[in-house]
Each structure stands twice: as C-alpha cells, then as structure tokens.
Design an enzyme around this catalytic site. Sequence first.
Site, PDB file in Angstrom:
ATOM      1  N   SER A 115     -16.670  33.126  16.248  1.00 48.94           N
ATOM      2  CA  SER A 115     -17.236  31.776  16.301  1.00 48.94           C
ATOM      3  C   SER A 115     -17.419  31.202  14.899  1.00 48.94           C
ATOM      4  CB  SER A 115     -18.553  31.755  17.074  1.00 48.94           C
ATOM      5  OG  SER A 115     -19.470  32.683  16.553  1.00 48.94           O
ATOM      6  N   GLU A 116     -17.760  32.054  13.903  1.00 52.88           N
ATOM      7  CA  GLU A 116     -17.778  31.615  12.507  1.00 52.88           C
ATOM      8  C   GLU A 116     -17.374  32.749  11.570  1.00 52.88           C
ATOM      9  OE1 GLU A 116     -20.628  28.660  14.367  1.00 52.88           O
ATOM     10  OE2 GLU A 116     -20.839  30.830  14.179  1.00 52.88           O
ATOM     11  N   THR A 117     -16.735  32.354  10.469  1.00 57.63           N
ATOM     12  CA  THR A 117     -16.395  33.254   9.375  1.00 57.63           C
ATOM     13  C   THR A 117     -16.964  32.655   8.097  1.00 57.63           C
ATOM     14  OG1 THR A 117     -14.371  34.005  10.464  1.00 57.63           O
ATOM     15  CG2 THR A 117     -14.486  34.285   8.082  1.00 57.63           C
TER      16      THR A 117
END
Length: 283
Positions: free
Chosen positions: A46-48
């Site tokens: 979902s996020e990096t």
Amino acid sequence: MGTYEYVVADVFTDVPLEGNPTAVFPDASGLCAGRMQQIARELHLSETVFVLPPEQDGDIRVRIFTPVNELPFAGHPTLGTAVVLGASHEAKELRMETAKGTVSFELERDHDGRTVGAEMWQPLPVWEPYDRAAELLTALDLVDTGSTLPVEVYDNGPRHVFVGLDGVPALSSLEPDQRLLARLPDMAANCFAGSGTRWRLRMFSPAYGVVEDAATGSAAGALAVHLARHGLVPFGEWIEIRQGVGMGRSSTMRARATGTPERIESVQVAGAAVVVARGTLFA
C-alpha cells in the site's frame, strides 16, 4: 544500475505477517521520483518509503509512494520507517520531514534496546462536508441506512472520508462496489463502528491503488478528531482502533486528539511494528 537495500516491516502489530506491511529504503539517494514510483508499483504494497537526507529541521526526509501516486503524508509507512530506523538512531526522538511538514516520533524500545513501536504527532487535518456523499453511500450500498455521523472529508495528506455504521456486524458485511468507488478521485472511504474507547475501521481506496487497507495510520488520527468533534469520545482520551480483521491481517492502532471542536491542538497515533524481511533491489 544502482543497488538499494530495503526492509519490510509489518506495522501496527507485533506479530509477523499481520498488520500492514510497508517497504522502507533507508538510503534512497540517487533515486528520482519516477524510479521511486516504479519501485512502489513493483513491490505493490500500500505504501513504500524512500529515506533521504534532511533539508530543513528533521533528522531525515521521506517520500512516500502508493502503487499509483505519491502521498505528502501517510501514517503506517512513516511509523514503520521510524521503527526500522530506530536500529541505527540512538536518540529517543526522531524528526521526519514529509511534504506535509516535519513529523515527530517518540521511539519505544524493549529491554534489549530494540525499537518495537513508536508514537507520532501527525499533521493537523482540515475538514469539510464531503460533496459527493450520495455517490459514496451508493458505492458502499448504504443509501438506505446512511451514516451515523455527518459524512465529512479530512485532509492530513491523504483525504479520508468517514462513514459511520451501527455496529461491527454491519461493518464486517460491507462489500463495496470498487468500480463506483474508483470514480471518486483523491479519497479513501473509511467505514467505522464502535463505542467508547474501542472502534473498528475498514478503509477502501481504489483512487490510491488500495482495494482495502489493513491499517491506516493517517485515518486513525483523523477518526480520533472526527469522533471527538461529534462528542463520541472526549478530547484527550486515547482510543483503540482495530483494522484488517476480516483480511487476516489484524492491526491495532491507538489514537487521540486534543483541543476543542473548533481548534485541534494535536493528533497522536501510536502502535507497534516488526521487521519481517530484508532485501536488495537492483534499479
């Protein structure tokens, strides 16, 4: 081609393979924004998070990417980054520059000195009524029941819209129409239920490349504000928010808002995180 080390941490849990995973690149110097976006799409979390040298008043600077866009701030990836960097950051506090301003973290360590969690002071959200509430309720199949509180949008980096349900069974049975949700740009639909200090949350955001999120730290802070503004939780009281239960990735977040309905003074979100993987990317 460069070589970049990264760490995967499961956030808002102390149990590996639960919570919400995030990838952290502790030294992303040399990567341009386009390459960062490609990497986030490749990893498909979902996020990096990409860690860079500070430019203003922080210890570090971060850029945060979903699989489809860059976010000025997000909760679970920044808290996960704070825990990951705690292994080499000896101080109790960590200041992280984001596109929404500098976010402060207080690191929690176990008796062996390992960083196991953190508490963050989030950017203060702004809010207004959501002007496409009817379309959102249609996408959630809640036209007949509506929302227990006004449908409002909070902006603290991501834009979170909140819809209240009468109880956890109704929340658990939601099956949103993702095609209709995808027509609502730049927003995450957050459905919640609960009472007192215990709440449950589900977040859906095809606009941010996330069908359903296992733990949404930025939404946790905004939900604390929403509940306090509407009199369901006293200002200054910590609440527990569980998320990801139906996904098999149970997450626990703690949040509180201080201030008044007219003036929010602070928003805090806290939780655990655990490192589950390390790797090397050739990019």
